[in-house]
Every structure is written in structure tokens, then in C-alpha cells.
Scaffold this active site. Structure first.
Site, PDB file in Angstrom:
ATOM      1  N   LYS A 146       0.842  -1.206   0.000  1.00 23.17           N
ATOM      2  CA  LYS A 146       0.000   0.000   0.000  1.00 23.17           C
ATOM      3  C   LYS A 146       0.869   1.245   0.000  1.00 23.17           C
ATOM      4  O   LYS A 146       0.643   2.185  -0.767  1.00 23.17           O
ATOM      5  CB  LYS A 146      -0.918  -0.002   1.233  1.00 23.17           C
ATOM      6  CG  LYS A 146      -2.091  -0.947   1.085  1.00 23.17           C
ATOM      7  CD  LYS A 146      -2.821  -1.195   2.396  1.00 23.17           C
ATOM      8  CE  LYS A 146      -3.885  -2.272   2.199  1.00 23.17           C
ATOM      9  NZ  LYS A 146      -4.487  -2.761   3.429  1.00 23.17           N
TER      10      LYS A 146
ATOM     11  N   GLN B  69      -4.989  -1.354   9.641  1.00 26.11           N
ATOM     12  CA  GLN B  69      -4.915  -2.693   9.053  1.00 26.11           C
ATOM     13  C   GLN B  69      -5.560  -3.733   9.975  1.00 26.11           C
ATOM     14  O   GLN B  69      -5.224  -3.819  11.152  1.00 26.11           O
ATOM     15  CB  GLN B  69      -3.432  -3.051   8.796  1.00 26.11           C
ATOM     16  CG  GLN B  69      -3.226  -4.366   8.096  1.00 26.11           C
ATOM     17  CD  GLN B  69      -3.708  -4.354   6.647  1.00 26.11           C
ATOM     18  OE1 GLN B  69      -3.493  -3.401   5.909  1.00 26.11           O
ATOM     19  NE2 GLN B  69      -4.385  -5.418   6.244  1.00 26.11           N
TER      20      GLN B  69
ATOM     21  N   ASP C   6     -11.324   2.827   4.014  1.00 22.96           N
ATOM     22  CA  ASP C   6     -11.731   1.420   3.934  1.00 22.96           C
ATOM     23  C   ASP C   6     -13.252   1.306   3.865  1.00 22.96           C
ATOM     24  O   ASP C   6     -13.787   0.239   3.538  1.00 22.96           O
ATOM     25  CB  ASP C   6     -11.236   0.663   5.187  1.00 22.96           C
ATOM     26  CG  ASP C   6     -10.122  -0.316   4.867  1.00 22.96           C
ATOM     27  OD1 ASP C   6      -9.925  -0.612   3.679  1.00 22.96           O
ATOM     28  OD2 ASP C   6      -9.474  -0.786   5.815  1.00 22.96           O
TER      29      ASP C   6
END
Ligand code: NDP
Length: 300
Positions: free
Chosen positions: A54, A98, A121
Site C-alpha cells: 500500500k 490494518q 476502507d
């Protein structure tokens, strides 16, 4: 019939190029650099790989990338402080914590502490609600990637019968909402669904997000249907050598490709789209934060 292969790797590269172009324009015309912060708690090897990837792709797209690596025993209070700091930082437009988090941390609480406008997200309850009510939201990256590929392949998917296998909060449910938003007739199947093969056979679009290797065989697929395989399953592959593994999806590729009109392979299908959509969401969040028009083709 042999299905057209939907090349997610190539599509993701095009999405990243679009993101990069938009970032260049934001810098040149407005002096703004979109910023993405990724917070990793602990040392889960798979998470470390994702986070590295990422960060690399964020920088390649011309954006600012910030990584916070916290010890596995970080307290909830300290993690919440980091999130708050990022919420308050005007140079950060996207925040991703994460998952999975170590067991002692409450994921709902942590995700709920992210500013919904920076929740790239799309897991914050506000974004879930906005998506569910058809309003502008941050959309979870994997389903967004699937939608982009479907739109690209079909043009319009309005009126098509779609079956999503899997009802998780990160893939199945938001995928179903997105398909509904594009006016598909949507069925969500799960482990309690009766006669799954018959349900799947009705579908013009099948999205498999189950986590069971090669569960969907070709004889479940309506001839000409589009099959989007979200599954990522690692199997032992002794034929490749001792200790070697291979990736397979949730659909049995060989048999499904003989019947489907189009299909995403694993690897090289949905997988590469997920990070590309994370970059897209970061640019979208940055534009919204600055009251600027959103990039075309990068949102739901
Ligand atoms: P979850 O385990 O959270 O959800 C799986 C879903 O599949 C559940 O809703 C479950 O039903 C359903 N299911 C399980 N067994 C069956 C069955 N026999 N018949 C019908 N439905 C069944 O998984 P995720 O949604 O997180 O992930 C799904 C897959 O997608 C995994 O392989 C994962 O690795 C992959 N993935 C890929 C990503 C990418 O970037 N390409 C990103 C995220 C996930 P029930 O609710 O009834 O238990």
C-alpha cells in the site's frame, strides 16, 4: 463458450494511472497532495506485506504515505490517540487501520474512532449507513473494485440478476448494496442458503466471496454469466516443489471459464483492484475535504 478473462491486473494499472493524473492536477492547480496513513499493530506477516505494498503504490501515485507501526501489545488508548492525531492532521485525507487487530483491541471501537470522511476502507458505521441508504459514502475497496470491473465489462448492469455468495461486512454486504445501487436484482447467499446451485444458476452476475477454495463449479453457472471471484485461498502445491503453494479462488476456474461469458482469474483478478481502489478512495476523500470535484470513474 470460452469466457473472456477480465484482467484485474491491467485494469488496476489503469485505475492507478487515473489516480496519478488526478494527483498531479491537485498538486499543480491547487497545491494539494493527498495523504494516506496506514496503521499497523503487531507483526502479522500477511499484514506487513499488504502495508508495504500500500505504501509503495501510494508513493508511486504521487501521494504522501505515512505508516505507523505499533507494537502488538499497544493499548487501546494509545491506538485511539494515534487515530485522533491523524483525524486532526489536515495533510492526511485517508486513514486505514490494518485488520485484523490483536485480540485485546476492540476493532469496532477503533474503526468507529476514525473520522468517517477519512475512512478510506469504508468500514465506519456512518459509511455503512450512507451506502445502505444510497448516499455518498466511502465505499469498501474490494467491492468497489468488483463494481468498476463489472461496469467496465457491461457498460450498464441495470436490471441484471446478481447473486453474491457471502455476507461479510467487508465484501458480501457492501457488494450487494453497490449492485443494488446500480439497479441489479440482488440475492445474497450464505452458508444457510437452501439449494445454492439453483440460486447461482439464476444469476447473470455471480460474485463469490466465501473463502472456500474452488467451491463454485461450472455447472452452477448460467451460460454467458459474468463471474467475479473475490476468494483468495492458498493451497499446498507439492507439484511445484516441497513447501510450495498456489493461490486459487472460490470458483473452479477451469470449469466456470467454459460456461461463463466473462470471469476474473485468481490471482490477477479482484486482488490487484483492492489497493488501486484504496488509492482512488484517498483521492476522492481529498477532493471532498477540499470542496473540489471528485475524479470521474473512481467512485461508486
Ligand atoms: P468471511 O469469512 O467473513 O465470509 C464468508 C462468507 O461466506 C460468510 O458470509 C459465510 O456465510 C459464507 N459461506 C461460508 N461457507 C459457505 C458455503 N458453504 N456456502 C455458502 N456460503 C458460505 O470472508 P470475507 O468476506 O472476508 O472473504 C471472502 C473471501 O474473499 C476470502 O477468500 C478472502 O480471502 C477473500 N478476500 C479477498 C479480498 C481481495 O482483495 N481480493 C479482500 C477481502 C477478502 P455465513 O455468514 O452464513 O457464515
Amino acid at each position: 463458450m470460452t469466457a473472456r478473462i477480465i484482467d484485474g491486473k491491467a485494469f488496476a494499472a489503469r485505475v492507478r494511472e487515473k489516480v496519478k493524473d488526478h494527483v498531479t492536477r491537485l498538486k499543480e492547480d491547487h497545491g494539494i497532495t493527498p495523504g494516506l496513513a496506514v496503521v499497523l499493530v503487531g507483526e502479522d506477516p500477511a499484514s506487513q506485506v499488504y502495508v508495504r505494498s500500500k505504501g509503495k503504490q501510494t508513493v508511486e501515485a504521487g501521494m504522501k504515505s505515512v505508516e505507523y507501526k505499533l507494537d502488538a501489545d499497544t493499548s487501546e488508548e494509545d491506538l485511539l490517540k494515534v487515530v485522533q492525531q491523524l483525524n486532526d492532521d489536515p495533510e492526511i485525507h485517508g486513514i486505514l487501520v490494518q485488520l485484523p487487530l490483536p485480540k485485546h483491541l476492540n476493532e469496532d471501537l477503533v474503526i468507529g474512532s476514525i473520522d468517517p470522511a477519512k475512512d478510506v476502507d469504508g468500514f465506519h458505521i456512518s459509511n455503512v449507513g450512507l451506502l445502505g441508504t444510497g448516499q455518498k459514502s466511502m465505499v469498501p475497496c474490494t467491492p468497489l473494485g468488483c463494481l468498476m470491473m463489472l461496469r467496465d465489462h457491461h457498460g450498464s448492469i441495470s436490471g441484471m440478476d446478481a447473486v453474491v455468495i457471502g455476507r461479510s461486512n467487508i465484501v458480501g454486504k457492501p457488494m450487494a448494496q453497490l449492485l443494488l445501487g446500480d439497479s441489479c436484482t440482488v440475492t445474497i447467499a450464505h452458508s444457510r442458503t437452501r439449494d445454492l446451485p439453483e440460486v447461482v444458476r439464476r444469476a447473470d452476475i455471480v460474485v463469490a466471496a466465501v473463502g472456500r477454495p474452488e467451491m463454485v463449479p461450472g455447472d452452477w453457472i448460467k451460460p454467458g454469466a459474468t463471474v467475479i471471484d473475490v476468494g483468495i485461498n492458498r493451497l499446498d502445491a507439492p507439484e511445484k516443489g516441497e513447501g510450495k503453494t498456489r493461490l486459487v479462488g472460490d470458483v473452479e476456474y477451469e470449469s466456470c471459464a467454459k460456461v461463463a461469458g466473462a470471469i476474473t482469474p485468481v490471482p490477477g483478478g479482484v486482488g490487484p483492484m483492492t489497493i488501486a481502489c484504496l488509492l482512488a478512495n484517498t483521492v476522492t476523500a481529498c477532493c471532498r475535504a477540499n470542496g473540489l470535484p471528485e475524479p470521474e470513474g473512481l467512485t461508486a
